[in-house]
Design an enzyme around this catalytic site. Structure first.
Site, PDB file in Angstrom:
ATOM      1  N   SER A 220       0.841  -0.694   0.185  1.00 17.69           N
ATOM      2  CA  SER A 220       0.331  -0.493  -0.058  1.00 17.69           C
ATOM      3  C   SER A 220       0.685   1.008   0.046  1.00 17.69           C
ATOM      4  O   SER A 220       1.478   1.634   0.857  1.00 17.69           O
ATOM      5  CB  SER A 220      -1.225   0.139   1.152  1.00 17.69           C
ATOM      6  OG  SER A 220      -0.504   0.017   2.656  1.00 17.69           O
ATOM      7  N   MET A 221       1.023   2.049  -1.017  1.00 15.10           N
ATOM      8  CA  MET A 221       1.393   3.411  -1.143  1.00 15.10           C
ATOM      9  C   MET A 221       0.600   4.635  -0.866  1.00 15.10           C
ATOM     10  O   MET A 221       0.678   5.420  -1.692  1.00 15.10           O
ATOM     11  CB  MET A 221       2.121   3.225  -2.711  1.00 15.10           C
ATOM     12  CG  MET A 221       2.255   1.837  -2.707  1.00 15.10           C
ATOM     13  SD  MET A 221       3.190   1.921  -4.476  1.00 15.10           S
ATOM     14  CE  MET A 221       1.256   2.142  -5.675  1.00 15.10           C
ATOM     15  N   GLY A 225      -2.183   4.752  -4.270  1.00 18.92           N
ATOM     16  CA  GLY A 225      -2.334   3.425  -4.453  1.00 18.92           C
ATOM     17  C   GLY A 225      -2.037   2.161  -3.490  1.00 18.92           C
ATOM     18  O   GLY A 225      -0.600   2.047  -2.255  1.00 18.92           O
ATOM     19  N   GLY A 251      -4.573   0.969   5.805  1.00 16.32           N
ATOM     20  CA  GLY A 251      -4.985  -0.380   5.514  1.00 16.32           C
ATOM     21  C   GLY A 251      -5.439  -0.899   6.282  1.00 16.32           C
ATOM     22  O   GLY A 251      -5.121  -2.376   4.814  1.00 16.32           O
ATOM     23  N   ASP A 252      -6.175  -1.178   7.263  1.00 15.35           N
ATOM     24  CA  ASP A 252      -7.197  -2.420   7.696  1.00 15.35           C
ATOM     25  C   ASP A 252      -7.998  -2.445   6.398  1.00 15.35           C
ATOM     26  O   ASP A 252      -8.401  -3.820   6.420  1.00 15.35           O
ATOM     27  CB  ASP A 252      -7.159  -2.340   9.371  1.00 15.35           C
ATOM     28  CG  ASP A 252      -5.999  -1.890  10.391  1.00 15.35           C
ATOM     29  OD1 ASP A 252      -5.555  -2.116   9.664  1.00 15.35           O
ATOM     30  OD2 ASP A 252      -5.789  -0.873  11.116  1.00 15.35           O
TER      31      ASP A 252
HETATM   32  N1  LIG Z   1      -5.251  10.107   0.662  1.00 19.21           N
HETATM   33  C1  LIG Z   1      -5.534   9.260   0.231  1.00 19.21           C
HETATM   34  N2  LIG Z   1      -6.706   9.350  -1.499  1.00 19.21           N
HETATM   35  C2  LIG Z   1      -6.993   8.293  -1.386  1.00 19.21           C
HETATM   36  N3  LIG Z   1      -6.426   6.332  -1.214  1.00 19.21           N
HETATM   37  C3  LIG Z   1      -6.031   7.126  -0.263  1.00 19.21           C
HETATM   38  C4  LIG Z   1      -5.287   7.864   0.436  1.00 19.21           C
HETATM   39  N4  LIG Z   1      -4.333   7.108   1.854  1.00 19.21           N
HETATM   40  C5  LIG Z   1      -4.728   5.815   1.880  1.00 19.21           C
HETATM   41  N5  LIG Z   1      -5.201   5.694   0.831  1.00 19.21           N
HETATM   42  C6  LIG Z   1      -5.228   4.467   0.708  1.00 19.21           C
HETATM   43  O1  LIG Z   1      -5.376   3.379   1.374  1.00 19.21           O
HETATM   44  C7  LIG Z   1      -4.173   2.300   1.009  1.00 19.21           C
HETATM   45  C8  LIG Z   1      -3.787   2.397   2.627  1.00 19.21           C
HETATM   46  O2  LIG Z   1      -3.548   3.012   3.046  1.00 19.21           O
HETATM   47  P1  LIG Z   1      -1.754   3.140   3.423  1.00 19.21           P
HETATM   48  O3  LIG Z   1      -0.643   2.607   2.532  1.00 19.21           O
HETATM   49  O4  LIG Z   1      -1.542   4.971   4.397  1.00 19.21           O
HETATM   50  O5  LIG Z   1      -2.181   1.943   5.099  1.00 19.21           O
HETATM   51  P2  LIG Z   1      -0.511   1.467   6.153  1.00 19.21           P
HETATM   52  O6  LIG Z   1       0.310   2.301   6.497  1.00 19.21           O
HETATM   53  O7  LIG Z   1      -0.934   0.803   5.697  1.00 19.21           O
HETATM   54  O8  LIG Z   1      -2.192   2.082   6.607  1.00 19.21           O
HETATM   55  P3  LIG Z   1      -2.254   1.596   8.368  1.00 19.21           P
HETATM   56  O9  LIG Z   1      -1.425   0.629   8.735  1.00 19.21           O
HETATM   57  O10 LIG Z   1      -2.436   3.245   9.526  1.00 19.21           O
HETATM   58  O11 LIG Z   1      -3.942   1.219   8.448  1.00 19.21           O
HETATM   59  C9  LIG Z   1      -3.788   2.868  -0.077  1.00 19.21           C
HETATM   60  O12 LIG Z   1      -3.372   1.524  -0.306  1.00 19.21           O
HETATM   61  C10 LIG Z   1      -4.704   3.264  -0.843  1.00 19.21           C
HETATM   62  O13 LIG Z   1      -5.272   2.691  -1.918  1.00 19.21           O
HETATM   63 MG   LIG Z   2      -0.207  -0.083   7.933  1.00 20.05          MG
END
Ligand SMILES: Nc1ncnc2c1ncn2[C@@H]1O[C@H](COP(=O)(O)OP(=O)(O)OP(=O)(O)O)[C@@H](O)[C@H]1O
Ligand SMILES: [Mg+2]
Length: 310
Positions: A220-221, A225, A251-252
């Site tokens: 996840s980025m 995306g 991410g969850d």
């Molecule tokens: N600002 C945003 N706009 C649209 N989609 C988003 C945004 N931020 C996150 N996402 C979606 O959520 C997904 C997961 O987010 P992220 O990569 O921040 O996960 P994470 O760092 O594991 O977060 P966490 O551990 O807090 O759940 C991303 O791959 C994207 O699809």
């Molecule tokens: Mg996470």
């Protein structure tokens, strides 16, 4: 039935304020206490889509009771193992200048006897589950290798494990070959011991993990995306644009979406659209693990998936 495991759940306290300044008295405008912890958030998303869920893990004290009540209210089966220590609180401070400050407690002391009880509850609790989701950190007193053990126990029973954790917990358990992992970029950097910049380097790192026997690697980025690698094939789903209010816990929702997509037998493209739609909708709400479902549906329709070659 899908099992979620949360070894270090938390009551999520969300404060809002105009500005947050360290070293000063900060008055908050509002506070909300919600049941949280990564596996609990995954369960919340699954229940909104009416999937049967069993929640496992460790719970104790007053915070533990709040989580137990919530999990039961949303219609998930609550099979947490009771512990003597107090389940932690995680503080999230949202200030109007756009900063998000997180304070994460380490979690209660867990005794060896409590772990033995949990392992027995885990083995019993996953018997009729096709998927087992292991999420988040592990309390400091528990071996960081516990996920490796849980993956082995699940594999013996032919269960598929989706693992979403970070740092040493991820590194220690990768050798047990979970079915799917969902690192963000930082977690992927730590796992592969390299600095990652741009899509190409992300893809190279994800392919290297896939080659180690992890069947599904979802990176996840954030607002960029998801990058997905399966059998050496690389796909990228762009995140649909939303006005993001709180991206903690997005991410969850990706992990929950992957589990539902897997159970529904979606193809890779559909699965990725489902993941970015649900997680972008989650970013558009203040509360972790709450999906505005109509918005999620609209965002899925708009999502774009492309193939990437190295
Ligand atoms: N600002 C945003 N706009 C649209 N989609 C988003 C945004 N931020 C996150 N996402 C979606 O959520 C997904 C997961 O987010 P992220 O990569 O921040 O996960 P994470 O760092 O594991 O977060 P966490 O551990 O807090 O759940 C991303 O791959 C994207 O699809
Ligand atoms: Mg996470």
């Amino acid at each position: 039935m899908i099992a979620t495991v949360t070894l270090n759940p938390a009551v999520d306290k969300t404060y809002t304020c105009t500005r947050f300044l360290p070293g000063q008295v900060n008055r908050m405008d509002s506070v909300r206490n919600l049941a949280g912890g990564k596996g609990v958030n995954v369960a919340k998303v699954l229940r909104q889509y009416e999937y049967p869920v069993r929640t496992l893990g460790l719970l104790g004290g007053y915070s533990g009771e709040l989580i137990r009540d919530h999990v039961t209210d949303i219609g998930a089966e609550c099979r947490f193992t009771p512990v003597a220590g107090e389940t932690r609180c995680s503080v999230n401070i949202l200030s109007q200048d756009g900063y998000v400050t997180e304070l994460l407690e380490p979690g209660p002391e867990i005794t060896e006897e409590e772990i033995r009880c949990f392992l027995a509850d885990y083995e019993k609790g996953i018997t009729d589950c096709e998927l087992v989701i292991l999420s988040g950190s592990v309390p400091g007193s528990v071996s960081p290798g516990i996920y490796r053990d849980l993956i082995h126990r699940a594999a013996k029973r032919e269960k598929k494990v989706l693992l979403d954790t970070s740092g040493i917990f991820l590194r220690e358990s990768i050798g047990a070959k979970p079915f799917m992992i969902k690192p963000n970029i930082k977690e992927l950097e730590f796992l592969t011991d390299r600095k990652i910049q741009g899509l190409r380097e992300t893809a190279e790192a994800a392919v290297s993990v896939n080659e180690k026997g992890i069947a599904h690697v979802l990176v996840s980025m954030g607002a960029k995306g998801i990058l997905y690698v399966k059998e050496g094939k690389i796909l990228r789903a762009k995140a649909p644009g939303v006005h993001a209010l709180n991206t903690v816990g997005c991410g969850d929702s990706v992990v929950a979406a992957f589990a539902m997509a897997y159970q529904k037998g979606m193809d890779d493209e559909e699965m990725l659209k489902f993941c970015v739609g649900i997680s972008a909708a989650n970013a558009a709400t203040l509360e972790n693990g709450v999906i505005p479902m109509t918005l999620a549906g609209e965002l899925m329709e708009k999502a774009e998936v492309e193939s990437i070659r190295l």
